[in-house]
Design an enzyme around this catalytic site. Structure first.
Site, PDB file in Angstrom:
ATOM      1  CE  LYS A   1      -3.510  -2.794   2.191  1.00 33.01           C
ATOM      2  NZ  LYS A   1      -4.608  -2.733   2.730  1.00 33.01           N
TER       3      LYS A   1
ATOM      4  CG  HIS B   1      -6.827  -3.199  -2.856  1.00 30.95           C
ATOM      5  ND1 HIS B   1      -7.302  -2.508  -2.015  1.00 30.95           N
ATOM      6  CD2 HIS B   1      -6.181  -4.389  -2.293  1.00 30.95           C
ATOM      7  CE1 HIS B   1      -6.750  -2.797  -0.695  1.00 30.95           C
ATOM      8  NE2 HIS B   1      -6.119  -4.110  -1.042  1.00 30.95           N
TER       9      HIS B   1
ATOM     10  CD  GLU C   1      -6.849  -0.240   1.017  1.00 28.91           C
ATOM     11  OE1 GLU C   1      -5.629   0.029   0.229  1.00 28.91           O
ATOM     12  OE2 GLU C   1      -6.674  -1.174   2.184  1.00 28.91           O
TER      13      GLU C   1
ATOM     14  N   GLY D   1      -7.231  -4.942   7.029  1.00 28.35           N
ATOM     15  CA  GLY D   1      -6.701  -4.088   7.753  1.00 28.35           C
ATOM     16  C   GLY D   1      -7.281  -4.066   9.171  1.00 28.35           C
TER      17      GLY D   1
ATOM     18  CB  SER E   1      -6.815  -9.566   8.930  1.00 32.64           C
ATOM     19  OG  SER E   1      -6.910  -8.010   8.921  1.00 32.64           O
TER      20      SER E   1
HETATM   21  P1  PGA Z   1      -4.263  -6.579   5.277  1.00 30.04           P
HETATM   22  O1  PGA Z   1      -4.594  -6.129   3.564  1.00 30.04           O
HETATM   23  O2  PGA Z   1      -3.496  -7.642   5.009  1.00 30.04           O
HETATM   24  O3  PGA Z   1      -3.460  -5.415   5.776  1.00 30.04           O
HETATM   25  O4  PGA Z   1      -5.630  -6.854   5.738  1.00 30.04           O
HETATM   26  C1  PGA Z   1      -4.605  -6.694   2.588  1.00 30.04           C
HETATM   27  C2  PGA Z   1      -5.247  -6.358   1.210  1.00 30.04           C
HETATM   28  O5  PGA Z   1      -5.602  -5.141   1.294  1.00 30.04           O
HETATM   29  O6  PGA Z   1      -4.569  -6.455   0.318  1.00 30.04           O
END
Ligand code: PGA
Length: 249
Positions: A14, A96, A98, A172, A212
């Site tokens: 990220k 993704h 996001e 996250g 996560s």
């Molecule tokens: P995370 O993110 O492992 O921090 O939950 C995964 C991702 O967004 O690809």
């Protein structure tokens, strides 16, 4: 995971890192022995793609976190697959959550980006996943199939595509899907591919889980037959990533 599908572990850094912190990541990554049955791909921020590419061990491939749908032009702030190829970056993460939720990317735009990246010879980690509200309303399958359809209708070469199932509520948050929850969606996604693309594409396409994933939960998740690897955010910045790379070992 089946014999037909190599395990696949992606690291999504990220918008994190500096040259100094990346040097730290490279130190543990470059010391790691990558298992023969596992593909490892790291996704640094665009600004550091070359820095990482020039310093990372040959056993780890590098991915961008996004790219645009055309080769060049008046698109301030964007990066094209042609530029990624020029830097010898072989992969890009598209769709993704996001990008979808913070930057408002639509299924249509993501489909166009997938098509252009593949046309240019850049492989794609294509992300799908439902929000908590959608899951609680019983819409998981509908949402994930709709997102997958927008991607699949733009894919001609499935050997260049990995699908990442990333439930938005697990990203996250420290709230991982249980191995059973992940397996359930992965199995349905594979059935969707079989029905809508072909049984051989369904059998050969990696479907990886993200949300996560950490050093503690990766092994249980990896035991599930349709979990072919992971897309890892937070834990990909730490030596825990090496444990995750070895989850299948
Ligand atoms: P995370 O993110 O492992 O921090 O939950 C995964 C991702 O967004 O690809």
């Amino acid at each position: 995971m089946s014999d037909q599908r190599n395990f696949f572990v992606g690291g999504n850094w990220k918008m994190n890192g500096s040259k100094a912190s990346i040097d730290g990541i490279l130190q543990f990554l470059n010391e790691a022995k990558i298992p023969a049955n596992t593909d490892v791909v790291c996704g640094p921020p665009t600004a550091y793609l070359s820095y990482v590419k020039e310093r990372i061990q040959a056993g780890v491939q590098v991915s961008a976190q996004n790219c645009y749908k055309v080769a060049k032009g008046a698109f301030t702030g964007e990066t094209s697959p042609a530029m990624l190829k020029d830097l010898r970056i072989g992969w890009v993460i598209l769709g993704h959550s996001e990008r979808r939720h913070v930057f408002g990317e639509s299924d249509e735009l993501i489909g166009e980006k997938v098509k252009h990246a593949l046309d240019e010879g850049v492989k794609v980690i294509a992300c799908v996943g439902e929000t908590l509200g959608e899951r609680e309303s019983g819409l998981t399958e509908e949402v994930v199939f709709k997102q997958t359809k927008a991607i699949a209708s733009n894919v001609s070469d499935w050997s260049s595509v990995v699908i990442a199932y990333e439930p938005v509520w697990a990203i996250g948050t420290g709230k991982t899907a249980t191995p059973e929850q992940a397996q359930e969606v992965h199995l349905r996604l594979r059935a969707w591919l079989s029905d809508n693309v072909s049984p051989s594409v369904a059998a050969s396409t990696r479907i990886i889980y993200g949300g996560s994933v950490n050093a503690k939960n990766c092994q249980d998740l990896a035991t599930k037959p349709d979990v072919d690897g992971f897309l890892v955010g937070g834990a990909s910045l730490k030596p825990d990533f090496i444990t995750i790379i070895n989850a299948k070992g």
